[in-house]
Design a protein around this motif. Structure first.
Motif, short mmCIF file in Angstrom:
data_model
loop_
_atom_site.label_atom_id
_atom_site.label_comp_id
_atom_site.label_asym_id
_atom_site.label_seq_id
_atom_site.Cartn_x
_atom_site.Cartn_y
_atom_site.Cartn_z
N GLU A 150 0.81 -1.22 0.00
CA GLU A 150 0.00 0.00 0.00
C GLU A 150 0.85 1.27 0.00
N ASN A 151 2.09 1.18 0.48
CA ASN A 151 2.97 2.35 0.49
C ASN A 151 3.89 2.42 -0.72
N GLU A 152 3.96 1.35 -1.50
CA GLU A 152 4.92 1.28 -2.60
C GLU A 152 4.28 1.22 -3.98
N GLN A 154 2.48 3.04 -6.02
CA GLN A 154 2.67 4.10 -7.01
C GLN A 154 4.10 4.13 -7.52
N ASP A 155 5.06 3.85 -6.65
CA ASP A 155 6.48 3.90 -7.03
C ASP A 155 6.83 2.86 -8.08
N HIS A 161 -4.32 0.15 -5.64
CA HIS A 161 -3.95 -0.89 -4.67
C HIS A 161 -5.18 -1.25 -3.85
N ASN A 165 -4.35 -1.31 5.41
CA ASN A 165 -3.19 -0.58 5.90
C ASN A 165 -2.63 -1.39 7.07
N ARG A 167 0.02 -1.31 9.07
CA ARG A 167 0.48 -0.73 10.34
C ARG A 167 -0.71 -0.34 11.21
N ALA A 199 5.07 -4.64 9.16
CA ALA A 199 4.26 -3.48 9.52
C ALA A 199 3.19 -3.85 10.55
N GLN A 316 -4.95 6.71 -4.40
CA GLN A 316 -4.79 6.29 -3.01
C GLN A 316 -5.19 4.82 -2.87
N PRO A 317 -4.68 4.10 -1.87
CA PRO A 317 -5.09 2.71 -1.68
C PRO A 317 -6.59 2.60 -1.39
#
Length: 342
Positions: A150-152, A154-155, A161, A165, A167, A199, A316-317
């Protein structure tokens, strides 16, 4: 789904979880086709026998590549969701999995070479996937991610996604343990370096700083059992233990018995056996990320992108969890867990 009771100081975090449940309600449940999951392989899979009329759009081919380990039933649920969306969307669904990042990337490359119309991929080890997903972009193949990343996402070039989440899910688990007066959990990670699992435990530790991390080899349940048993026999301070997947939690229940320990057991994820353990009171609760939705939405989003250039999530996810399942609502979800929907 009934939400966990969270005291006043934690209500802001609880409020942040509410939109996730609303997003999950967008997709109706339907009749499902059965499937099985195996690691380290690829296979062609037809659309299945989902309910409703098949879309009248042109046929397309979508591949899903996950980091599933052999025998982990969690992935069967994701595949059921993906297969039902495929049946509705006139999609030929292809599936491959391998828990090792380099081999997972090789599977993605195979589907690029086959000229699929879209790829859904998990990003448990995102660095291993960057180069091959660059090649998917060069080939004009749209990509979405699911479950991990979820944090990666877009990269690495994915436009959407679908997942939890992790964490915040871990923090929700920590808060639920805290409500029970538990302060020193052992958080058992079955795959070291998996960003989502790390996480989860980090989120638990954020709420409960005395959390211990225990690494086990998730592909060897005998080793999981022996390592957890030894830890419980020697850790006098521990008051609870958390499994990060349903099969591992059931193994931890056996380890608790072997160690003669009185720790409480909690979990992440879901299957029928675990849901029954929650109903029976053997497991305190589980944090469900609703994987059926992850599979369904991944395929459906690629179809929607193909037919109308739609991009779900607005960059956004799209969150499918966390949702707490405990004694207050476990019987409600048990039937669906036994059917492989939850």
């Amino acid at each position: 789904m009934t939400a966990p009771r969270i005291p006043g100081p934690q209500r802001a975090r609880r409020a942040a979880l509410r939109p996730w449940v609303a997003a999950a309600m967008l997709v109706p449940s339907m009749a499902l086709a059965g499937c099985s999951s195996e690691g380290g392989r690829t296979e062609a899979q037809g659309g299945g026998e989902g309910g409703g009329q098949v879309a009248q759009t042109d046929p397309m081919k979508i591949a899903m590549v996950t980091h599933a380990a052999p025998g982990d039933t969690f992935w069967d649920t994701i595949r059921k969701g993906a297969e039902e969306a495929s049946a509705k969307d006139n999609v030929e669904f292809l599936y491959g999995s391998d828990p090792e990042g380099g081999r997972q990337a090789q599977l993605v490359q195979q589907y690029i070479d086959q000229g699929v119309d879209g790829i859904a991929v998990t990003l448990a080890k995102p660095d291993a996937m960057r180069d091959v997903l660059d090649r998917a972009e060069e080939a004009g193949i749209p990509v979405v991610s699911l479950n991990a990343g979820e944090n990666e996402f877009q990269d690495v070039g994915a436009f959407a996604h679908f997942g939890s989440n992790e964490r915040l899910a871990g923090a929700a688990a920590g808060e639920r343990l805290q409500e029970e007066g538990l302060e020193h959990p052992i958080c058992v990670i079955q795959e070291q370096g998996h960003v989502g699992l790390e996480a989860r435990c980090a989120g638990v530790k954020e709420v409960l700083p005395e959390t211990e991390i225990l690494y086990v080899q998730g592909t060897d349940m005998t080793q999981v059992s022996s390592t957890a048993t030894a830890k419980l026999q020697t850790s006098s301070a521990a008051d609870s233990i958390i499994g990060l997947g349903a099969p591992y939690t059931m193994t931890l229940l056996g380890a608790k018995e072997s160690a003669g320990s009185g720790v409480a057991v909690a979990s992440f994820d879901m299957n029928g056996e675990l849901a029954q353990a929650v109903v029976d009171g053997d497991v305190l609760f589980t944090v469900d990320q609703q994987p059926w939705l992850q599979g369904y939405l991944s395929v459906d989003s690629l179809w929607q992108n193909h037919r109308g250039a739609f991009k779900i999530g607005g960059g956004q996810p799209t969150l499918t969890g966390p949702a707490i399942v405990d004694s207050s609502n476990a019987e409600e979800v048990l039937e669906y867990a036994n059917e492989g929907i939850r």
